[in-house]
Design a protein around this motif. Structure first.
Motif, mmCIF file in Angstrom:
data_model
loop_
_atom_site.group_PDB
_atom_site.id
_atom_site.type_symbol
_atom_site.label_atom_id
_atom_site.label_comp_id
_atom_site.label_asym_id
_atom_site.label_seq_id
_atom_site.Cartn_x
_atom_site.Cartn_y
_atom_site.Cartn_z
ATOM 1 N N ILE A 297 40.528 40.850 30.057
ATOM 2 C CA ILE A 297 39.426 40.322 30.866
ATOM 3 C C ILE A 297 39.347 41.069 32.197
ATOM 4 C CG2 ILE A 297 38.396 38.239 31.857
ATOM 5 C CD1 ILE A 297 40.122 36.635 29.819
ATOM 6 N N GLU A 298 40.494 41.369 32.791
ATOM 7 C CA GLU A 298 40.500 42.201 33.996
ATOM 8 C C GLU A 298 39.827 43.541 33.720
ATOM 9 O OE1 GLU A 298 44.137 42.935 35.982
ATOM 10 O OE2 GLU A 298 44.730 40.834 36.144
ATOM 11 N N ARG B 170 40.859 34.158 37.773
ATOM 12 C CA ARG B 170 39.943 34.815 38.718
ATOM 13 C C ARG B 170 39.013 35.774 37.990
ATOM 14 N NH1 ARG B 170 44.665 36.063 41.429
ATOM 15 N NH2 ARG B 170 45.350 34.352 42.773
ATOM 16 N N ALA B 171 39.532 36.467 36.988
ATOM 17 C CA ALA B 171 38.672 37.354 36.206
ATOM 18 C C ALA B 171 37.584 36.552 35.489
ATOM 19 C CB ALA B 171 39.508 38.145 35.205
ATOM 20 N N ARG C 33 42.784 50.863 36.201
ATOM 21 C CA ARG C 33 43.384 50.012 35.177
ATOM 22 C C ARG C 33 44.656 50.574 34.560
ATOM 23 N NH1 ARG C 33 43.282 45.580 35.896
ATOM 24 N NH2 ARG C 33 43.740 45.114 33.729
ATOM 25 N N ASN D 118 45.522 35.386 37.896
ATOM 26 C CA ASN D 118 44.675 36.575 37.852
ATOM 27 C C ASN D 118 43.656 36.494 36.713
ATOM 28 O OD1 ASN D 118 47.327 36.881 36.468
ATOM 29 N ND2 ASN D 118 46.403 38.723 35.613
ATOM 30 N N GLN E 10 44.778 40.836 30.842
ATOM 31 C CA GLN E 10 44.490 42.227 31.158
ATOM 32 C C GLN E 10 43.212 42.716 30.479
ATOM 33 O OE1 GLN E 10 46.097 43.886 33.650
ATOM 34 N NE2 GLN E 10 46.878 41.800 33.844
ATOM 35 N N VAL F 170 35.955 43.219 33.688
ATOM 36 C CA VAL F 170 35.360 43.059 35.019
ATOM 37 C C VAL F 170 35.422 44.371 35.789
ATOM 38 C CG1 VAL F 170 35.572 41.830 37.209
ATOM 39 C CG2 VAL F 170 35.899 40.593 35.060
ATOM 40 N N THR F 171 36.554 45.049 35.725
ATOM 41 C CA THR F 171 36.721 46.303 36.459
ATOM 42 C C THR F 171 35.793 47.381 35.922
ATOM 43 O OG1 THR F 171 39.041 45.742 36.871
ATOM 44 C CG2 THR F 171 38.404 48.028 37.201
ATOM 45 N N PRO G 264 39.469 40.146 41.584
ATOM 46 C CA PRO G 264 38.426 40.879 40.848
ATOM 47 C C PRO G 264 37.488 41.618 41.784
ATOM 48 C CG PRO G 264 37.908 38.543 40.913
ATOM 49 C CD PRO G 264 39.280 38.688 41.508
ATOM 50 N N TRP H 263 46.186 39.619 41.719
ATOM 51 C CA TRP H 263 45.034 40.505 41.494
ATOM 52 C C TRP H 263 43.738 39.793 41.843
ATOM 53 C CZ3 TRP H 263 40.816 40.069 38.170
ATOM 54 C CH2 TRP H 263 40.072 41.237 37.942
#
Length: 391
Positions: free
Chosen positions: A296-297, A52-53, A323, A49, A294, A300-301, A380, A378
């Protein structure tokens, strides 16, 4: 009209946010308290995940190139060197291990240098219906929004949520980086060794460099020794090779002692035009390997949410809704895992090891992907669309 953001904190989360905002057409100012932006710490692992982020930020391939694949989640050992779980004979390791400083530098190089201001300490944040103003040690700065990526001790979080101080998890760790060129005939593929109330993690982060972590229970924070290497060696000196040799070969300057804390569950990660991100919002135990992931997620989010609506508070509400449940669930699971690994007595350790021995490795290899799917699967959100106009 160019949309502008103030990002407080130049760590992994703050820099990832700057990159994400740049990709959707925003400009940003990154305010960092220390005189020079640099990441502290030894190493970390990037789960699928997280990669991917980084892909969403355009940096996934470079992260893969500078990291090392590791089987640590599939190579579980006992203190005498026995295997509770063997890594597969073929296939690609699920994790990429990397020096924390190299990941930070990768992100830093992707942020325009003109966006970075160092030696700036933020003292207050004030907002109205149209903008946010940050008061800091060099004056004031106003923008459309503020992202607080200022770490576990975030002053902005404590301004928004008084009393939200980090809590100690009765858990401490030694982190080390060691050159392995002198370790002949040792194949470092990554491993996790569990003993009574402690563990030892090995990640290769370069062809000739290992990141290791030793975690154990602690009665109180800030307990320190004159010789931290010797203190760590006392805990694992009779464990299987090469663990004692790795600790002994690590220069004292490359061993870092950290006490594990977490941020209490917050009711929201957003307040009007201010959003909390990364450790400022959800600092957690390292036992799911998700701290950096988390952050980096989050970045992006948050950027994706800003492309969906011109209303910044509304976008931040969407960010919070996406989030907060995920990160708070991961923090809870990480805390439970940490307690199991550092707080287990001999009975619990023997029971866990016995269960692992009863099930063939091939069966575990089928179970693990399904077990890790809620964490690792997860995907992105898209950052490729046109950004909405801020109001």
């Amino acid at each position: 009209m160019t949309r502008s953001a103030i990002i407080v904190g130049g760590g992994i989360g703050g820099l990832a946010t700057a990159i994400a905002l740049q990709r959707i057409g925003w400009t940003a100012t990154v305010l960092e308290r220390v005189p020079a932006i640099a990441e502290v710490g030894a190493g970390l692992s990037l789960s699928p995940n997280a990669v991917r982020a980084l892909d969403a930020l355009g940096l996934g391939d470079r992260a893969r190139a500078i990291g090392m694949p590791t089987w640590a989640t599939h190579n579980l050992r006992t203190t005498d060197g026995g295997h509770l779980l063997h890594p597969p004979a073929a296939g690609t390791p699920p994790l990429i291990a990397i020096r924390r400083a190299r990941l930070h530098d990768l992100l830093l190089q992707a942020v325009p240098a003109s966006w970075l201001q160092t030696g700036i300490e933020v003292t207050d944040v004030h907002q109205d219906d149209h903008s946010v103003t940050v008061t800091h040690s060099a004056g004031e700065l106003t923008a459309d929004l503020v992202v607080a990526a200022d770490g576990i001790h975030s002053p902005i979080r404590q301004q928004l949520f008084p009393g939200s101080v980090p809590r100690f998890l009765h858990y401490t760790a030694w982190l080390g980086l060691v050159n392995t060129s002198a370790f002949k005939h040792v194949d470092f593929i990554g491993s996790m060794t569990s003993g009574r109330g402690r563990y030892f993690l090995i990640h290769p982060v370069a062809q000739d460099q290992i990141y290791w972590a030793l975690g154990t229970a602690a009665d109180a924070p800030a307990i320190r020794h004159d010789d931290e290497r010797l203190a760590a060696l006392r805990l694992v000196g009779d464990w299987h090779d090469p663990i004692p040799r790795l600790v002994d070969a690590t220069p004292a300057t490359d061993i870092r002692r950290v006490d594990i804390h977490e941020v209490p569950r917050l009711p929201t990660y957003a307040a009007g035009r201010v959003a909390l991100l990364g450790d400022a919002a959800h600092a957690m135990s390292p036992d799911r390997g998700q701290g950096a992931a988390q952050s980096i997620e989050d970045a992006v989010t948050l950027a994706a949410a800003l492309t969906r609506t011109p209303d910044i508070p509304e976008a931040f509400r969407h960010y919070d809704q996406e989030r907060r449940p995920r990160t708070q669930r991961i923090a809870r699971d990480a805390r439970r895992t940490g307690r199991q690994m550092t707080g287990s007595g001999i009975t619990a350790t023997l029971a866990t090891n016995g269960l692992l021995r009863m099930i063939p490795s091939s069966t575990w290899h089928r179970i693990l992907p399904r077990a890790m799917a809620p964490l690792w699967a997860w995907q992105p959100p898209d950052l490729g669309g046109h950004a909405a106009k801020a109001k």
